[in-house]
Design an enzyme around this catalytic site. Structure first.
Site, mmCIF file in Angstrom:
data_model
loop_
_atom_site.group_PDB
_atom_site.id
_atom_site.type_symbol
_atom_site.label_atom_id
_atom_site.label_comp_id
_atom_site.label_asym_id
_atom_site.label_seq_id
_atom_site.Cartn_x
_atom_site.Cartn_y
_atom_site.Cartn_z
ATOM 1 N N GLU A 62 0.987 -1.146 0.038
ATOM 2 C CA GLU A 62 0.110 0.082 0.638
ATOM 3 C C GLU A 62 0.892 1.148 -0.463
ATOM 4 O OE1 GLU A 62 -2.974 0.003 -0.566
ATOM 5 O OE2 GLU A 62 -3.054 -2.280 0.144
ATOM 6 N N CYS A 69 -3.207 8.551 3.300
ATOM 7 C CA CYS A 69 -2.995 8.261 1.993
ATOM 8 C C CYS A 69 -4.124 7.936 1.131
ATOM 9 C CB CYS A 69 -2.349 6.508 1.803
ATOM 10 S SG CYS A 69 -3.395 5.492 2.762
HETATM 11 P P1 NAP Z 1 8.284 5.023 4.344
HETATM 12 O O1 NAP Z 1 9.448 6.139 5.322
HETATM 13 O O2 NAP Z 1 8.380 4.471 3.355
HETATM 14 O O3 NAP Z 1 7.966 3.712 5.684
HETATM 15 C C1 NAP Z 1 7.533 2.890 5.916
HETATM 16 C C2 NAP Z 1 7.528 2.152 6.814
HETATM 17 O O4 NAP Z 1 8.286 0.904 6.481
HETATM 18 C C3 NAP Z 1 8.118 1.799 8.550
HETATM 19 O O5 NAP Z 1 7.790 1.496 9.509
HETATM 20 C C4 NAP Z 1 9.694 2.243 8.119
HETATM 21 O O6 NAP Z 1 10.267 2.410 9.504
HETATM 22 C C5 NAP Z 1 10.046 0.844 7.294
HETATM 23 N N1 NAP Z 1 11.374 0.971 6.945
HETATM 24 C C6 NAP Z 1 11.708 2.154 6.362
HETATM 25 N N2 NAP Z 1 13.139 1.267 6.109
HETATM 26 C C7 NAP Z 1 13.247 -0.204 5.746
HETATM 27 C C8 NAP Z 1 13.531 -0.762 5.817
HETATM 28 N N3 NAP Z 1 14.892 -1.280 5.100
HETATM 29 N N4 NAP Z 1 13.413 -1.910 6.026
HETATM 30 C C9 NAP Z 1 12.058 -2.350 6.537
HETATM 31 N N5 NAP Z 1 11.245 -1.182 7.403
HETATM 32 C C10 NAP Z 1 11.560 -0.296 6.805
HETATM 33 O O7 NAP Z 1 7.276 5.574 4.210
HETATM 34 P P2 NAP Z 1 6.417 6.264 5.749
HETATM 35 O O8 NAP Z 1 7.238 7.803 5.636
HETATM 36 O O9 NAP Z 1 6.390 5.864 7.291
HETATM 37 O O10 NAP Z 1 4.630 7.207 5.301
HETATM 38 C C11 NAP Z 1 4.529 8.005 4.097
HETATM 39 C C12 NAP Z 1 4.298 7.230 2.988
HETATM 40 O O11 NAP Z 1 3.085 5.895 3.085
HETATM 41 C C13 NAP Z 1 3.422 8.206 1.755
HETATM 42 O O12 NAP Z 1 4.322 8.106 0.589
HETATM 43 C C14 NAP Z 1 1.755 7.878 2.004
HETATM 44 O O13 NAP Z 1 0.805 7.172 0.933
HETATM 45 C C15 NAP Z 1 2.137 6.006 2.612
HETATM 46 N N6 NAP Z 1 0.606 5.684 2.872
HETATM 47 C C16 NAP Z 1 0.027 4.555 2.346
HETATM 48 C C17 NAP Z 1 -1.195 4.053 2.908
HETATM 49 C C18 NAP Z 1 -1.666 3.035 2.791
HETATM 50 O O14 NAP Z 1 -2.382 2.550 2.964
HETATM 51 N N7 NAP Z 1 -1.837 2.709 0.823
HETATM 52 C C19 NAP Z 1 -0.789 4.517 3.997
HETATM 53 C C20 NAP Z 1 -0.613 4.978 4.810
HETATM 54 C C21 NAP Z 1 0.592 5.963 4.247
HETATM 55 P P3 NAP Z 1 10.645 3.803 10.397
HETATM 56 O O15 NAP Z 1 9.834 4.181 10.466
HETATM 57 O O16 NAP Z 1 11.537 2.164 11.600
HETATM 58 O O17 NAP Z 1 11.515 4.219 9.207
#
Ligand code: NAP
Length: 521
Positions: free
Chosen positions: A255, A294
């Protein structure tokens, strides 16, 4: 305070200083989170060996009952969770309700539909099919729970809903969960899991939690596991393309981000019910959770004839939105989750401004009851681009904050074309009083969206809204939205089941089918 990890059936603190979690209004440090020193491979193994068999031995009705009890435990602690959501995410009461009540509500829903599956612990998918000349030899499809672990990696914006909407489906399926909330807002997820564990509701190993970096987690996932990821497209690409994930064909649901559109129908004149509903919805999508959803409307498409009227009406509404410290009762919009994200949003707005003019959000801005330096606010920022066909960035860059761009269209074909330029999104909405346009738009938007909301005056009041994800409906979208599919009632359970064709004597197959529940009940 350092948030402990719940792995191997015990709470264990990570080593080192850990990463800080902040209050985005006051700037105070609230806690730290670290997974350093935690044996992630052993954590997954424990879930597979201990939690998996315990859950698979339970019937759907028993698992459903467990979900109901989790939901009740969360409901009993609701007020405390609201305080944590306010402190760590800067949530208003409405924001916190979407996250906290959204989580417990989704659990309740799956408890309800899961209860209907009764004493079975596996599913049939379709009827028996005769394969040869002989009646006796037939085939059918069964869905049996995966024998691995569900790894749930969540985004920062829904530390409750993200955790429980995924866990509800996996646990009902009979698959243990290892949850990894985003570090920045893990305070609420941690408190909730702690309460559920202490209430003794879930079998040992059925629910694990890591708070802090995921480190080399993807090195340890195995075939039979299923990873459900929510977050940015960039992280999704990295994790989905991990060699171990590819080598073992680990199931991977994404997602990711999305350039969701809302379309005001060509029929909607200024002052019509659909016009007013559209204006209210765009403003709401920009300000609820400070636009950090999102599914939020990023591009608002309106007939060229009414673009000035829509611009004025939206600017008027947004101008009245009180932005600031959610502890102040007059405040309707809170901050961005932290300083890093605030900078990302402000940088993103600059990128969009290269193609659009700024209607609201420019100039001086003072959040109510908060120090602008210590806090992470961004004002509601409405942009307008009068030449959307020529725009590029506006259809590509998701700014994850209170930001939306108005675009005029001339004829329905142009609106459909602009919508598709998002490259695949989670949600679209259409506001129209014209039944013909409603039907056409739903079908034309369908190939590039996971969900299409069609609003007219009759459903204006009862509509759950553009951005609210309902567990009855698919959540996910094609293309840049990740190509994933979560929720959607019982069919959401398929991700955590292996679909197997069983061939043999029809009498034996009937006996197997009698012990199963039907996916379609
Ligand atoms: P993100 O930086 O991609 O992080 C998402 C998750 O991935 C966090 O738990 C992060 O952990 C983890 N992560 C990062 N690097 C990783 C790795 N190498 N291995 C395993 N896990 C890793 O995204 P975000 O900034 O939290 O969220 C914002 C984005 O999410 C926006 O672009 C939004 O559109 C999208 N979003 C989508 C939905 C949907 O349902 N489609 C819902 C909400 C948000 P850490 O926090 O520890 O870095």
């Amino acid at each position: 305070m350092k948030l402990a990890n719940y792995v191997g059936g015990t709470w264990v603190e990570g080593s080192g200083d850990g990463a800080p979690l902040f209050d985005p209004v006051l700037g105070d440090e609230l806690a730290r989170a670290s997974t350093d020193g935690i044996d992630l491979s052993a954590a997954l193994d424990y879930a597979r060996r201990t939690g998996g068999p315990a859950l698979r031995a339970m019937s759907f009705a028993e698992r459903a009952q467990m979900l109901g009890k989790i939901s009740d435990t969360l409901a009993a602690n609701r007020d405390r969770y609201f305080e944590l959501a306010q402190a760590n995410s800067g949530n208003t009461q409405v924001d916190a309700s979407i996250d906290v009540d959204g989580g417990s509500g989704t659990l309740k829903y799956y408890a309800y539909i899961g209860g209907k599956l009764g004493d079975a612990n596996y599913l049939t998918d379709g009827a028996l099919e005769r394969l040869g000349k002989d009646e006796a030899f037939q085939a059918m499809h069964l869905l049996v729970p995966l024998d691995g672990v569900a790894v749930h990696i969540n985004a920062f914006n829904f530390p409750s809903w993200g955790l429980w909407e995924k866990a509800a489906v996996a646990l009902l399926s009979g698959v243990p969960v290892l949850a990894k909330p985003a570090t920045a807002t893990a305070l609420l997820s941690h408190a909730m899991v702690k309460d559920v564990v202490e209430a003794g509701i879930v079998p040992d190993g059925a629910l694990s939690l890591i708070c802090g970096g995921a480190r080399e987690l993807m090195d340890h996932v195995a075939s039979g596991d299923a990873v459900a990821f929510t977050g940015s497209a960039e992280t999704a690409h990295l994790l989905r393309g991990h060699a171990n994930v590819i080598r073992n064909s680990v199931r991977f649901n994404v997602e990711a981000d999305s350039l969701n559109v809302s379309v005001l129908g060509p029929d909607a004149a200024a002052g019509s019910p659909e016009f007013d509903l559209f204006v209210r919805e765009v403003a709401r999508e920009m300000t609820v959770k400070a636009g950090q959803k999102c599914t939020a409307i990023r591009r608002a498409l309106v007939p060229a004839a009414v673009i000035d009227a829509v611009t004025d009406a939206l600017a008027d509404r947004l101008g009245k939105t009180v932005v600031g410290n959610p502890r102040d009762e007059t405040v309707r919009m809170g901050p961005i989750v932290d300083k890093v994200q605030q900078k990302n949003v402000l940088d993103g707005i600059k990128q969009l401004q290269a193609e659009a003019k700024t209607i609201t959000g420019d100039g001086s801005f003072e959040p109510v009851g908060a120090d602008p330096e210590a806090s992470a606010f961004v004002p509601p920022t409405l942009l307008r681009c009068d030449t959307p066909d020529e725009a590029d960035v506006l259809h590509k860059v998701e700014v994850f904050g209170p930001v939306s761009t108005l675009m005029p269209y001339d004829g329905a074909e142009q609106a459909y074309g602009l919508a598709a330029r998002g490259g695949g999104s989670l949600a679209a909405s259409v506001f129209t009083g014209d039944d013909g346009f409603a039907a056409e738009a739903a079908l034309r938007l369908a190939p590039t969206h996971g969900r299409v909301l069609v609003v007219d005056e009759a459903v204006g009041k009862s509509s759950t809204g553009h951005g609210i994800v309902m567990p009855q409906c698919v959540h996910g979208g094609p293309g840049r939205a990740g190509g994933g599919e979560e929720l959607g009632g019982l069919r959401g359970l398929r991700f955590y089941h292996q679909r197997v064709a069983v061939q043999g004597n029809s009498g034996r197959l009937h006996a197997l089918a009698e012990g199963a529940a039907e996916l379609t009940v």
